[in-house]
Design a protein around this motif. Structure first.
Motif: not given
Length: 433
Positions: A248-249, A253-255, A259-261
């Protein structure tokens, strides 16, 4: 329809029959024509020699001041010395004929060869009864006619016999090639032929089978090895993503990239599973179960709703029927999920799945497939491997799955923007879109 179930065409046996029969008939016609010409010339020569002999004999007995009349069974002659007129004793055969004259004249049932001309010392008329010659000639013509019928009958028999004998080994080789079915180890054809040409064909075909099997084995081994080798790094990436998600954390912007990965890893994992299943040579090894397509499509919808955030609002189902099919449930699910997911990923508009008794349509409102793709998908003779160079791995895998299941993938034309891909899951051929 089998590639060997062609329209009625000319066969080698039929061509051989026509050639042999034609050669016999031409030879017979030329022979008969030559015999008739030779017989006619011989008859004319014999008659001319006979007439000349008779003329010389009669003229040697003619007197310069006396009319000569000669009338026997087959010969009639009349000689009029110069300076004298023909009298009443002139035979009726010569009366009314022009002078001089040479030709055949029919009187009743008899035929006469008559000549009349000026000779030394007067005018000479000669008639010979050639009825016997003409009768023999008619009998000879009838004999030639009967002989012609016999030759034609014999020619037909010999043409059929020759055709069968010559074509028999060709038909045997053709049957062996036709009966060669695709398999991991294909049956080789016999090459024990007396004819060098057939032996060469049989050996060349066996060499082709050897090279084909070697090529297929190499491709399967390469495909299977590559798929297995790809599993390890993908599993590592998937594990790393799981660890990151559990920690988490992550910022908003990183999520998005994470998710695409995750989607890319899941898609690659599915593609590898499909490739591994399709590398099995025999479709008989696939599971065959009764599949409720409506329930399966609903399961796919639920699965996509969990993994694609926009799927619940964009994916619509129109289940007009509740058909059941026989097939491998894993392959069927891969096929439908791949098409539906591909439609969702390549358009921002809605996607509609329409299920009918004989087909399922996947409709989107994107840019539409290029004309080359649609032409390829609608070509019944197309090779699925060619699609890889056109559309990449996704549509190529879909095409292979349809081929494996015995289904048909078709691109329909639509007035509205977007694609309409139809999967026929029944063996009958569609008449119209």
């Amino acid at each position: 329809m089998s590639i060997f179930s062609l329209k009625r065409t000319s066969t080698i046996e039929r061509r051989i029959r026509r050639t042999v029969l034609g050669a016999i008939l031409i030879t017979f016609i030329v022979t008969v024509a030559s015999v008739l010409i030779a017989n006619e010339q011989l008859e004319e020569s014999l008659l001319e020699m006979d007439m000349q002999t008779e003329r010389d004999f009669l003229l040697s007995n003619a007197r310069a001041n006396e009319i000569l009349v000669w009338d026997i069974a087959t010969l009639t002659a009349y000689f009029v010395p110069s300076g004298m007129q023909a009298d009443t004793r002139m035979p009726a055969l010569f009366r009314g004929l022009p002078f001089p004259f040479s030709g055949e004249v029919e009187v009743g049932k008899h035929t006469f060869l008559i000549t009349s001309n000026e000779v030394q010392g007067g005018s000479f008329y000669l008639a010979k009864d050639i009825t016997l010659f003409e009768t023999r000639e008619d009998e000879f013509h009838r004999f030639l006619m009967l002989l012609g019928i016999a030759v034609i009958a014999l020619g037909i028999f010999l043409a059929r016999l020759t055709g069968k004998r010559l074509v028999s080994p060709v038909q045997q080789l053709s049957r062996q090639i036709r009966d060669t079915k695709p398999a991991p180890r294909m049956q080789r054809v016999d090459d024990d032929y007396q004819d060098a040409e057939l032996k060469t064909i049989a050996r060349s075909f066996n060499v082709f089978l050897n090279e084909l099997e070697t090529y297929v084995k190499r491709e399967q081994s390469l495909m299977g090895l590559a798929s297995h080798e790809l599993r390890t790094p993908i599993a590592v990436i998937a594990g790393a993503l799981d660890v990151i998600e559990r920690r988490g954390g992550l910022s908003i912007a990183d999520q998005g990239p994470l998710l695409r990965m995750r989607r890319a890893v899941d898609e690659m994992t599915d593609n590898i599973d499909i490739i591994l299943r399709l590398t099995r040579r025999k479709a008989q090894t696939d599971r065959r179960e009764t599949i409720h397509l409506a329930a399966l499509i609903q399961d796919i919808q639920s699965d996509l709703n969990r993994h694609l955030p926009a799927a619940p609002q964009r994916l619509q189902l129109a289940l007009a029927a509740q058909p059941q099919v026989q097939g491998d449930p894993v392959l069927v699910k891969m096929l439908l999920r791949n098409l539906i997911q591909n439609a969702l990923q390549h358009t921002d508009a809605g996607v509609e799945v329409v299920l009918d008794t004989q087909y399922v349509d996947i409709r989107d409102h994107g840019q539409g497939l290029p004309d080359a793709y649609q032409t390829y998908l609608n070509d019944p003779q197309a090779d699925a491997s060619e699609l890889l160079s056109l559309s990449g791995l996704g549509l190529f895998i879909v095409s292979l799955i349809c081929e494996r299941l015995g289904w048909k993938l078709q691109a329909l034309t639509s007035a509205a923007p977007g694609n309409v891909l139809r999967i026929w899951f029944v063996p009958n051929t569609p008449h119209s879109a």
